[in-house]
Design a protein around this motif. Structure first.
Motif, PDB file in Angstrom:
ATOM      1  N   GLU A  98     -11.293 -51.356  -8.027  1.00 30.47           N
ATOM      2  CA  GLU A  98     -10.162 -52.202  -8.392  1.00 30.47           C
ATOM      3  C   GLU A  98     -10.489 -53.642  -8.038  1.00 30.47           C
ATOM      4  O   GLU A  98     -10.848 -53.960  -6.907  1.00 30.47           O
ATOM      5  N   MET A  99     -10.355 -54.545  -9.017  1.00 27.23           N
ATOM      6  CA  MET A  99     -10.672 -55.955  -8.799  1.00 27.23           C
ATOM      7  C   MET A  99      -9.639 -56.815  -9.510  1.00 27.23           C
ATOM      8  O   MET A  99      -9.213 -56.499 -10.631  1.00 27.23           O
ATOM      9  N   THR A 100      -9.225 -57.890  -8.866  1.00 27.42           N
ATOM     10  CA  THR A 100      -8.317 -58.832  -9.499  1.00 27.42           C
ATOM     11  C   THR A 100      -9.088 -59.677 -10.512  1.00 27.42           C
ATOM     12  O   THR A 100     -10.326 -59.679 -10.538  1.00 27.42           O
ATOM     13  N   LEU A 101      -8.352 -60.423 -11.309  1.00 28.00           N
ATOM     14  CA  LEU A 101      -8.987 -61.284 -12.295  1.00 28.00           C
ATOM     15  C   LEU A 101      -9.889 -62.308 -11.608  1.00 28.00           C
ATOM     16  O   LEU A 101     -11.003 -62.573 -12.063  1.00 28.00           O
ATOM     17  N   GLU A 102      -9.429 -62.887 -10.516  1.00 26.04           N
ATOM     18  CA  GLU A 102     -10.257 -63.866  -9.806  1.00 26.04           C
ATOM     19  C   GLU A 102     -11.508 -63.210  -9.234  1.00 26.04           C
ATOM     20  O   GLU A 102     -12.589 -63.797  -9.246  1.00 26.04           O
ATOM     21  N   GLU A 103     -11.380 -62.006  -8.740  1.00 32.80           N
ATOM     22  CA  GLU A 103     -12.549 -61.306  -8.197  1.00 32.80           C
ATOM     23  C   GLU A 103     -13.565 -60.998  -9.281  1.00 32.80           C
ATOM     24  O   GLU A 103     -14.769 -60.911  -9.009  1.00 32.80           O
ATOM     25  N   ARG A 104     -13.101 -60.833 -10.506  1.00 29.57           N
ATOM     26  CA  ARG A 104     -14.008 -60.523 -11.618  1.00 29.57           C
ATOM     27  C   ARG A 104     -14.652 -61.765 -12.218  1.00 29.57           C
ATOM     28  O   ARG A 104     -15.486 -61.681 -13.099  1.00 29.57           O
ATOM     29  N   HIS A 105     -14.234 -62.926 -11.730  1.00 32.68           N
ATOM     30  CA  HIS A 105     -14.787 -64.196 -12.201  1.00 32.68           C
ATOM     31  C   HIS A 105     -15.792 -64.696 -11.178  1.00 32.68           C
ATOM     32  O   HIS A 105     -15.522 -64.721  -9.983  1.00 32.68           O
ATOM     33  N   GLY A 106     -16.975 -65.098 -11.624  1.00 34.33           N
ATOM     34  CA  GLY A 106     -18.003 -65.570 -10.710  1.00 34.33           C
ATOM     35  C   GLY A 106     -17.588 -66.819  -9.964  1.00 34.33           C
ATOM     36  O   GLY A 106     -16.814 -67.647 -10.448  1.00 34.33           O
ATOM     37  N   GLY A 107     -18.111 -66.965  -8.762  1.00 27.96           N
ATOM     38  CA  GLY A 107     -17.828 -68.144  -7.958  1.00 27.96           C
ATOM     39  C   GLY A 107     -18.833 -68.255  -6.833  1.00 27.96           C
ATOM     40  O   GLY A 107     -19.652 -67.357  -6.605  1.00 27.96           O
ATOM     41  N   GLN A 108     -18.780 -69.361  -6.091  1.00 30.46           N
ATOM     42  CA  GLN A 108     -19.723 -69.552  -4.998  1.00 30.46           C
ATOM     43  C   GLN A 108     -19.308 -68.803  -3.745  1.00 30.46           C
ATOM     44  O   GLN A 108     -20.142 -68.539  -2.882  1.00 30.46           O
ATOM     45  N   VAL A 109     -18.031 -68.498  -3.621  1.00 31.75           N
ATOM     46  CA  VAL A 109     -17.548 -67.774  -2.445  1.00 31.75           C
ATOM     47  C   VAL A 109     -16.910 -66.472  -2.904  1.00 31.75           C
ATOM     48  O   VAL A 109     -15.937 -66.472  -3.662  1.00 31.75           O
TER      49      VAL A 109
END
Length: 640
Positions: free
Chosen positions: A62-73
């Motif tokens: 289970e992942m939120t939309l933000e978690e599924r979006h790449g990022g530096q942190v």
């Protein structure tokens, strides 16, 4: 000419947000009241906290939309992962202990280490963009690599597409990679490997269009897959005729968006920028209807740094003048409904505690709307750290990592900065010249400090005198010019001269070396960059030339230099002038420009000398072993 003398200055991007106002626009609908927001539009953080995404069911995660979006942190239950192209930190949330999870084999410290990077955490696997340099050709490529969160099984997965500044987005078990070339799709397999796929319906960017990018301070693309999932349409740019931004439906029909840039986005809102002459207009659109919500006016023609947004606020940064040209960097937010602004925090940009590399100068790491946290690089005592601030405790910054870069200036001494602004006598509001200098001051515990400091002070005075002379010529030009006022300004005013200390490139307690970065703009398309290398004896205070360092005769030294430079040029000959080697041979010898590093003697060539301005400085390190040395330099602790 009028002069202002100001100590301690840092150059940062300027901008001032003044509020949210309504403005009539053709072909748009504006609410009667700025407070009229649909009841359906709830705060993103609440939505994502309560509604876990069903888009990763294929992976059993289970992942939120933000978690599924790449990022530096990125983070899991126990750890945070701070990622760049060159190094990844793993931070224990409970203890705060930080360790290096991964770094490149040829990793080198630099202040810009965390400028860019993006990663995606999927279970116990971390997928991330890595910059690799081919040792044979010095060519740079960006690849997708993977490592388990326990530090095991590092492997490179994708090398056949360019991934510089790419964005990662996960949908079900499909990984979408978006960059300037378009969008690519890979299936995540059980063992962590990837299988290339044909992109799904409407995730292929049609011919004649490109993805919109530079979202959130130029740090990411809005991929077609994410745009379709979020909003049911794709935001693209027509590259054939108008470079017009468009909303593209699944049917392929397009609706023009009167804007030049997508600055940020949330579940309910899109923030766009539109160029209007020399200024930019920022406005918010309803993500569902594309109706214009409000316009965000900024003072003058300055440009803010948009850090991110949620459904309630837009977060941004700008420089503010505290005392005559001395600036701090402020971070604020503006409420989308009311237009009210709120100061969140500001960062000392004036050299406190040995500060010289400033937050946001090297780029924002990440702003997480879901976590309510800012992540950024900042410095103290001439070293760089990763910091964070939480909206729930905004006044207190938390140091997350050990120093990832140390300029080593503190081991030799300190720096002093100076600013002089020169204004026109004939047009008092016109600034002719800005002279900004930074000078190394060697600690007096070294016997040769007084002599070295006087030498460097005299060098600084010559730079200031040059700027003042240039300003006098500008004043004369303004008074005698037959050009229009606007053309006269660009020809004779708004100029600047800058000089800054590099890191300490070599230091062994007896000898040290560094270079002075210099840049001047006196009209034209761009400024010109210069570099002056220095090596000193800390015991005697003597400035060391090549003749003081090597026993080699000049002809022998010339042969060593030209041999190594020829090898360097032959790796990529197309990047150099046809007569590059001729220029090198003519200038090789005891008077060649150089500084010392831990690895050897660094010979450098300024832009335009053997290659184009865009190619920047060319530097070639020749190992100490290639020379007959007069003084022992093998035990230095400096860096290139």
């Amino acid at each position: 000419m009028r002069k202002k003398k100001i100590g301690l200055l840092v150059i940062l991007l300027a901008g001032m947000l003044t509020g949210c106002t309504e403005k009539e626009q053709e072909n748009t609908v504006i609410p009667e009241k700025l407070t009229e927001v649909s009841e359906e539009m709830t705060d993103m953080s609440e939505t994502e906290e309560t509604e876990k995404s069903a888009q990763t069911e294929e992976l059993g995660i289970e992942m939120t939309l933000e978690e599924r979006h790449g990022g530096q942190v990125k983070e899991d239950e126990d750890y945070q992962y701070i990622c760049s192209y060159y190094r990844i930190y793993k931070i224990d949330k409970e203890s705060g202990e930080a360790e290096v999870l991964w770094e490149q084999d040829d990793y080198k410290e630099k202040a810009s280490l965390f400028d860019y990077g993006t990663a995606l955490l999927v279970g116990d696997k971390l997928y991330f963009i890595e910059e690799k340099i081919d040792s044979a050709t010095d060519n740079v490529e960006y690849v997708l690599s993977m490592i388990y969160t326990d530090g095991s099984d590092y492997q490179t997965l994708i090398t056949d597409i360019s991934l510089g500044n790419a964005t990662l987005f996960l949908q079900e078990d499909l990984l979408y990679i978006a960059n300037y070339e378009g969008e690519f799709c890979y299936r995540l397999l059980e063992d962590g490997s990837l299988e290339k796929q044909e992109a799904g319906t409407y995730t292929q960017v049609p011919e004649g269009y490109r993805l919109e990018y530079y979202v959130n301070n130029g740090r990411q693309y809005l991929s077609a897959a994410e745009s379709m999932e979020r909003y049911g349409y794709m935001i693209a740019v027509d590259t054939v005729d108008t470079f017009q931004m468009v909303k593209m439906e699944e049917s392929g029909s397009t609706t023009p968006i009167e804007a030049n840039w997508l600055e940020s986005l949330s579940e309910n809102w899109l923030l766009f920028r539109e160029y209007q002459g020399d200024t930019s207009v920022y406005f918010v659109l309803d993500a569902k209807t594309l109706e214009r919500k409000c316009e965000l006016p900024f003072a003058g023609d300055t440009t803010p740094i948009i850090l991110g947004m949620d459904n309630t606020y837009i977060y941004y940064g700008y420089t503010e003048e505290i005392v005559d040209g001395v600036e701090d960097f402020a971070v604020e937010r503006i409420a989308i409904e009311s237009g009210e602004t709120e100061r969140l925090f500001s960062l000392d940009a004036n050299g406190g505690g040995g500060r010289r590399y400033f937050a946001f100068e090297y780029g924002m790491l990440d702003f997480s709307a879901e976590q309510g946290k800012f992540y950024y690089a900042d410095d103290e005592d001439y070293a760089m750290y990763i910091m964070s601030r939480s909206l729930s405790d905004i006044e207190n910054a938390k140091v997350l990592t050990p120093a990832f870069y140390d300029s080593r200036i503190g081991e030799v001494g300190t720096t002093e900065r100076d600013l002089e602004r020169i204004f026109s006598d004939s047009q008092p509001d016109v600034e002719l010249m800005k002279i900004q200098t930074e000078r190394l001051v060697v600690d007096e515990t070294f016997p040769g400090a007084a002599k070295i400091n006087q030498f460097l002070k005299d060098k600084e005075a010559s730079i200031i005198a040059y700027g003042e002379e240039s300003a006098a010529l500008g004043e004369q030009g303004l008074q005698e010019s037959s050009l229009s006022l606007e053309d006269s300004y660009y020809a004779y005013a708004g100029h600047w001269v800058m000089s800054a200390v590099s890191e300490i490139t070599y230091f062994d307690g007896k000898y040290f070396s560094f270079y002075q970065e210099e840049e001047a703009y006196e009209g034209g398309a761009h400024g010109l960059s210069y570099r002056t290398g220095y090596a000193f004896d800390l015991q005697t205070g003597e400035l060391l030339g090549l003749k003081d360092i090597v026993e080699n005769e000049e002809e022998e030294l010339k042969e060593i230099i030209t041999t190594y430079v020829a090898e360097y040029i032959n790796k990529n000959p197309e990047e150099f002038w046809e007569n590059a080697m001729e220029m090198v041979e003519e200038n090789a010898g005891y008077d060649s420009s150089f500084y010392l590093s831990e690895e050897g003697i660094v010979f450098y060539y300024e832009p335009y000398f053997i290659s184009s301005y865009a190619a920047g400085f060319q530097k070639i390190t020749i190992p100490f072993e290639a020379f007959e040395l007069k003084i022992p330099l093998e035990n230095g602790t400096g860096r290139m």
